[in-house]
Design a protein around this motif. Structure first.
Motif, PDB file in Angstrom:
ATOM      1  N   GLY A 221      34.346 -22.103 118.891  1.00 13.15           N
ATOM      2  CA  GLY A 221      35.746 -22.175 119.287  1.00 13.15           C
ATOM      3  C   GLY A 221      36.319 -20.810 119.596  1.00 13.15           C
ATOM      4  O   GLY A 221      35.654 -19.778 119.429  1.00 13.15           O
ATOM      5  N   ALA A 222      37.556 -20.787 120.061  1.00  9.25           N
ATOM      6  CA  ALA A 222      38.207 -19.557 120.496  1.00  9.25           C
ATOM      7  C   ALA A 222      38.158 -18.478 119.419  1.00  9.25           C
ATOM      8  O   ALA A 222      38.449 -18.738 118.248  1.00  9.25           O
ATOM      9  CB  ALA A 222      39.651 -19.847 120.887  1.00  9.25           C
ATOM     10  N   GLY A 223      37.763 -17.274 119.829  1.00  7.46           N
ATOM     11  CA  GLY A 223      37.706 -16.143 118.919  1.00  7.46           C
ATOM     12  C   GLY A 223      36.393 -15.988 118.193  1.00  7.46           C
ATOM     13  O   GLY A 223      36.167 -14.957 117.545  1.00  7.46           O
ATOM     14  N   THR A 224      35.521 -16.991 118.276  1.00  5.34           N
ATOM     15  CA  THR A 224      34.203 -16.905 117.641  1.00  5.34           C
ATOM     16  C   THR A 224      33.179 -16.489 118.688  1.00  5.34           C
ATOM     17  O   THR A 224      33.419 -16.599 119.890  1.00  5.34           O
ATOM     18  CB  THR A 224      33.784 -18.249 117.025  1.00  5.34           C
ATOM     19  OG1 THR A 224      33.578 -19.211 118.083  1.00  5.34           O
ATOM     20  CG2 THR A 224      34.860 -18.768 116.079  1.00  5.34           C
TER      21      THR A 224
ATOM     22  N   LEU B  11      37.811 -26.525 121.990  1.00  2.36           N
ATOM     23  CA  LEU B  11      38.946 -26.294 122.872  1.00  2.36           C
ATOM     24  C   LEU B  11      39.885 -25.242 122.292  1.00  2.36           C
ATOM     25  O   LEU B  11      40.074 -25.179 121.076  1.00  2.36           O
ATOM     26  CB  LEU B  11      39.691 -27.612 123.098  1.00  2.36           C
ATOM     27  CG  LEU B  11      38.877 -28.698 123.798  1.00  2.36           C
ATOM     28  CD1 LEU B  11      39.631 -30.020 123.800  1.00  2.36           C
ATOM     29  CD2 LEU B  11      38.528 -28.291 125.227  1.00  2.36           C
ATOM     30  N   PRO B  12      40.480 -24.404 123.165  1.00  5.75           N
ATOM     31  CA  PRO B  12      40.529 -24.508 124.630  1.00  5.75           C
ATOM     32  C   PRO B  12      39.277 -24.026 125.357  1.00  5.75           C
ATOM     33  O   PRO B  12      39.280 -23.955 126.578  1.00  5.75           O
ATOM     34  CB  PRO B  12      41.724 -23.622 124.996  1.00  5.75           C
ATOM     35  CG  PRO B  12      41.708 -22.557 123.948  1.00  5.75           C
ATOM     36  CD  PRO B  12      41.311 -23.279 122.679  1.00  5.75           C
ATOM     37  N   ASN B  13      38.239 -23.676 124.639  1.00  7.69           N
ATOM     38  CA  ASN B  13      36.992 -23.228 125.246  1.00  7.69           C
ATOM     39  C   ASN B  13      36.022 -24.394 125.370  1.00  7.69           C
ATOM     40  O   ASN B  13      36.186 -25.435 124.725  1.00  7.69           O
ATOM     41  CB  ASN B  13      36.359 -22.119 124.400  1.00  7.69           C
ATOM     42  CG  ASN B  13      37.172 -20.847 124.413  1.00  7.69           C
ATOM     43  OD1 ASN B  13      38.140 -20.722 125.143  1.00  7.69           O
ATOM     44  ND2 ASN B  13      36.785 -19.888 123.602  1.00  7.69           N
TER      45      ASN B  13
ATOM     46  N   THR C 153      35.945 -10.391 130.235  1.00 10.54           N
ATOM     47  CA  THR C 153      36.274 -10.001 128.866  1.00 10.54           C
ATOM     48  C   THR C 153      37.521 -10.743 128.427  1.00 10.54           C
ATOM     49  O   THR C 153      38.593 -10.595 129.021  1.00 10.54           O
ATOM     50  CB  THR C 153      36.515  -8.485 128.769  1.00 10.54           C
ATOM     51  OG1 THR C 153      35.325  -7.800 129.178  1.00 10.54           O
ATOM     52  CG2 THR C 153      36.861  -8.090 127.346  1.00 10.54           C
ATOM     53  N   GLY C 154      37.377 -11.585 127.418  1.00 17.41           N
ATOM     54  CA  GLY C 154      38.513 -12.302 126.847  1.00 17.41           C
ATOM     55  C   GLY C 154      38.661 -11.895 125.397  1.00 17.41           C
ATOM     56  O   GLY C 154      38.787 -10.721 125.069  1.00 17.41           O
ATOM     57  N   ARG C 155      38.596 -12.884 124.506  1.00 16.85           N
ATOM     58  CA  ARG C 155      38.600 -12.559 123.077  1.00 16.85           C
ATOM     59  C   ARG C 155      37.272 -11.947 122.653  1.00 16.85           C
ATOM     60  O   ARG C 155      37.177 -11.323 121.592  1.00 16.85           O
ATOM     61  CB  ARG C 155      38.887 -13.820 122.260  1.00 16.85           C
ATOM     62  CG  ARG C 155      40.279 -14.409 122.481  1.00 16.85           C
ATOM     63  CD  ARG C 155      40.475 -15.626 121.573  1.00 16.85           C
ATOM     64  NE  ARG C 155      41.809 -16.207 121.717  1.00 16.85           N
ATOM     65  CZ  ARG C 155      42.103 -17.211 122.534  1.00 16.85           C
ATOM     66  NH1 ARG C 155      41.150 -17.728 123.293  1.00 16.85           N
ATOM     67  NH2 ARG C 155      43.328 -17.682 122.609  1.00 16.85           N
TER      68      ARG C 155
END
Length: 345
Positions: free
Chosen positions: A48-51, A24-26, A81-83
């Motif tokens: 997780g976020a950013g990975t 989370l948040p993913n 397209t996000g992180r």
């Protein structure tokens, strides 16, 4: 139609995603790459976020072997397209020729990956073991489709439904096995919530701890959320540096969840106390109940829930999905059924 080999690969992708305690948040996502003969090339998962997303992780592990492969993914490849870059385009660039996925992406900002893949000439199939894959991300799916965090209410009580003695003492109603079990659930959420009254009474840590009762590293800790208008002294443990902390001075459960949604909080673990839990229950904002019942009686004291029911017509049943013993205690997991009274806000 998916082949038996692809279905087996989906089960392995689900297992890979399940091994991640919290992304989370993913969402938790797993991906298995198969060569044209159906042999596994690589397995990836999202941490997780950013990975890297699961598809990108698997493609990196596969290298040039990804060309001509089939990607088996637990969630529809993202299209935005996000992180990180969109997975649909990453799969296309890698030369994948077929994509099999389970759950359709419910997030409107990321959906559409299947259409992009098909437009690029990639054979695409949806819905393989979709229900099993959806179970990985119940809270995340709820949050992105409703716009508010999923709320799990946890309580501990005696057989007669009391969470504290008449003098206010409440530690410990349940045994050490149950308390360790709670830590496993806490580790899966991204916020732990308590009311100011409960914090003042119990001075809880509201952290995720290991088997030795030591807090996990700061970066693995959920956000501690304190709700209410009472002042908490700075020497209380919620102000220590073991986990992030947020105070929300509000009595409106809807407003509280809105503030948390703005911070991309997906899953709230509501832990204390009975007045705050009652406010969320009255508002119909509890999505799952986890109760730990001690085989003991108090006879008098404070109930686990302070709600506004006045008659049996206010009774709200719970669909019990799991009932088991944890040490000497009983653990119940269920989903509230029915709507609250219309005059509750």
């Amino acid at each position: 139609m998916a082949t038996p080999i692809e279905t087996d690969a989906m089960r392995r992708a689900i297992d890979a995603a399940r091994a991640v305690i919290c992304a989370l948040p993913n969402p938790r996502v797993g991906c298995v790459l198969l060569d044209p003969d159906g042999k596994e090339i690589a397995t990836g998962f999202h941490r997780g976020a950013g990975t890297p997303h699961a598809e990108a992780d698997a493609l990196t592990r596969a290298g040039e072997r990804a060309a001509g492969a089939t990607a088996v993914v637990t969630l529809e490849p993202c299209n935005h397209t996000g992180r990180t870059p969109p997975c649909a385009q990453t799969l296309i660039a890698a030369g994948v020729t077929r994509v099999v996925f389970a759950q359709t992406d419910p997030d409107p900002t990321a959906a559409g990956g299947a259409e992009t893949l098909r437009a690029a000439g990639i054979d695409t199939e949806a819905g393989v073991l979709a229900e099993e894959a959806a179970e990985l991300n119940v809270a995340w799916t709820h949050a992105v489709t409703t716009g508010r965090p999923f709320v799990t209410w946890k309580y501990a009580a005696t057989l007669d439904g009391l969470s504290a003695a008449p003098d206010g003492s409440s530690k410990w109603i349940t045994g050490p096995e149950a308390r360790r079990d709670v830590q496993k659930f806490r580790a899966e959420v991204d916020a732990i919530m308590a009311g100011t009254g409960s914090v003042l009474a119990d001075d809880p840590r509201l952290t995720v701890r290991d088997e030795g009762d030591d807090p996990l590293p700061y970066e693995r800790q959920p956000l501690r959320v304190i709700v209410g208008e009472s002042t908490i002294p700075r020497y209380y443990r919620v102000f220590d540096q073991t986990a992030p902390m947020l105070i929300i001075q509000s009595r409106d459960p809807h407003a509280v969840l809105q503030k948390l949604a703005e911070r991309e909080i997906r899953h709230v673990w509501l832990e204390g106390g009975p007045r705050l839990a009652g406010a969320f229950w009255n508002a119909g904002l509890i999505d799952r109940v986890i109760g730990y019942i001690a085989p003991a009686l108090l006879g008098a004291g404070r109930p686990a829930l302070e709600a506004a029911a006045t008659t049996l017509a206010d009774l709200r049943p719970i669909d019990v999905t799991d009932l088991t013993t944890i040490g000497k205690d009983i653990r119940l997991i269920g989903t509230p059924l029915g709507a609250p009274r219309e005059d509750f806000d």
